[in-house]
Write a protein that holds these residues in place. Structure first.
Motif, mmCIF file in Angstrom:
data_model
loop_
_atom_site.group_PDB
_atom_site.id
_atom_site.type_symbol
_atom_site.label_atom_id
_atom_site.label_comp_id
_atom_site.label_asym_id
_atom_site.label_seq_id
_atom_site.Cartn_x
_atom_site.Cartn_y
_atom_site.Cartn_z
ATOM 1 N N LEU A 192 2.276 7.449 0.251
ATOM 2 C CA LEU A 192 2.239 6.247 1.083
ATOM 3 C C LEU A 192 2.537 5.031 0.213
ATOM 4 O O LEU A 192 1.990 4.900 -0.872
ATOM 5 C CB LEU A 192 0.849 6.104 1.718
ATOM 6 C CG LEU A 192 0.619 4.948 2.690
ATOM 7 C CD1 LEU A 192 1.351 5.199 4.008
ATOM 8 C CD2 LEU A 192 -0.875 4.774 2.958
ATOM 9 N N ARG A 203 0.307 -2.255 8.333
ATOM 10 C CA ARG A 203 0.620 -0.832 8.393
ATOM 11 C C ARG A 203 -0.398 -0.128 9.281
ATOM 12 O O ARG A 203 -1.600 -0.191 9.014
ATOM 13 C CB ARG A 203 0.580 -0.215 6.994
ATOM 14 C CG ARG A 203 0.750 1.312 6.968
ATOM 15 C CD ARG A 203 2.120 1.757 7.457
ATOM 16 N NE ARG A 203 3.155 1.269 6.559
ATOM 17 C CZ ARG A 203 3.629 1.960 5.519
ATOM 18 N NH1 ARG A 203 3.178 3.172 5.264
ATOM 19 N NH2 ARG A 203 4.570 1.438 4.762
ATOM 20 N N THR A 257 2.578 4.892 10.027
ATOM 21 C CA THR A 257 2.530 6.215 9.406
ATOM 22 C C THR A 257 1.751 7.133 10.335
ATOM 23 O O THR A 257 0.624 6.828 10.713
ATOM 24 C CB THR A 257 1.843 6.159 8.026
ATOM 25 O OG1 THR A 257 2.590 5.283 7.172
ATOM 26 C CG2 THR A 257 1.778 7.537 7.395
ATOM 27 N N VAL A 290 1.761 13.674 6.301
ATOM 28 C CA VAL A 290 2.559 12.652 6.966
ATOM 29 C C VAL A 290 3.587 13.343 7.853
ATOM 30 O O VAL A 290 4.467 14.062 7.362
ATOM 31 C CB VAL A 290 3.260 11.730 5.948
ATOM 32 C CG1 VAL A 290 4.187 10.756 6.672
ATOM 33 C CG2 VAL A 290 2.236 10.967 5.120
ATOM 34 N N GLU A 292 7.171 8.416 9.594
ATOM 35 C CA GLU A 292 6.910 7.036 9.199
ATOM 36 C C GLU A 292 8.106 6.187 9.596
ATOM 37 O O GLU A 292 9.254 6.621 9.489
ATOM 38 C CB GLU A 292 6.678 6.950 7.688
ATOM 39 C CG GLU A 292 6.171 5.611 7.210
ATOM 40 C CD GLU A 292 5.755 5.656 5.745
ATOM 41 O OE1 GLU A 292 4.616 6.097 5.480
ATOM 42 O OE2 GLU A 292 6.582 5.292 4.885
#
Length: 246
Positions: A28, A36, A213, A220, A223
């Motif tokens: 990240l 974010r 995200t 993940v 994103e």
């Protein structure tokens, strides 16, 4: 024009609880001034991730860099001094203390030197004014409505003058009117701080986030910008639902 360095960089972060991989190799990068959003289904690893960032949880492996400095082994209270503030998913106010004292307490605890009375009061009042609670200084925090308790907790974070403010489910339990006020508050906060937001309310996420995200099973999944995430077929299948479901 000089390149802007990331404020937060998470590299190959892992954390397991027993056999559960809550955070499984997450990378990240968050830039200064960014809002974010971290989204995903329940159990995706969102709160574990921010717990690792703020130092409440230790990673099994991986690294966390804040403004270029490796803070992976830094305890939570020292991360506060570096400029990381975190508000909890469930309100963590002190109900028997006044609104003023609730905000003054984290400032006193976070400083490695004493804070003058005038400076402390000025900082507390400034934080309470930003969240609209400056007229409730002497009211016991436990007497506040739930929405105001959430705002008080945000004020507790703001009083630390954070460079990164982490908000975990801040609109949970708020009315529509309170949510609208909260969105305006986050936009104002983002003028001089970076915000990381865990939130299930997709209207809030899509209106506030610069980038999103998406986590799923500790990894993940995707994103991108709100538009990119809304159009992502994998995200629709795992979390948002297909357009036909809307």
């Amino acid at each position: 024009m000089a390149a802007v360095n990331p404020l937060l960089v998470v590299k190959d972060l892992h954390r397991s609880f027993g056999g559960l991989k809550a955070v499984d190799g997450i990378d990240l990068t968050v830039m200064p001034g960014e809002v974010r959003a971290i989204i995903g289904p329940n159990g995706a690893g969102k709160s574990t991730l921010v717990g690792l960032v703020c130092g409440r949880i230790e990673p099994d492996s991986g690294s966390i860099l804040f403004d270029g400095r490796d803070i992976t082994a830094l305890p939570a209270h020292r991360r506060v001094r570096q400029g990381i503030a975190y508000t909890f998913q469930i309100t963590s106010i002190f109900p028997n203390l006044t609104v003023f004292d609730n905000v003054a307490l984290p400032v006193q605890r976070s400083q490695h030197h004493s804070v003058g009375v005038a400076r402390l009061r000025r900082g507390v009042l400034e934080a309470l004014e930003r969240v609209g609670l400056s007229d409730r200084l002497d009211q016991p925090a436990g007497e506040l409505a739930y929405g105001h308790q959430r705002l008080l907790e945000v004020a507790m974070g703001l009083s630390l003058k954070p460079r990164l403010l982490i908000l975990d489910e801040p609109t949970q339990g708020l009315s529509d009117g309170e949510i609208e006020g909260f969105v305006a508050l986050v936009r104002e906060i983002a003028r001089d701080a970076t915000v990381m937001l865990i939130e299930h309310n997709m209207d809030v996420v899509m209106s506030l986030a610069d980038r999103i995200t998406v986590l799923n099973f500790g990894k993940v999944l995707a994103e991108g910008t709100p538009e990119e995430i809304r159009a992502n077929a994998h995200v629709q299948a795992a979390y948002l639902g297909t357009p036909d479901d809307e």
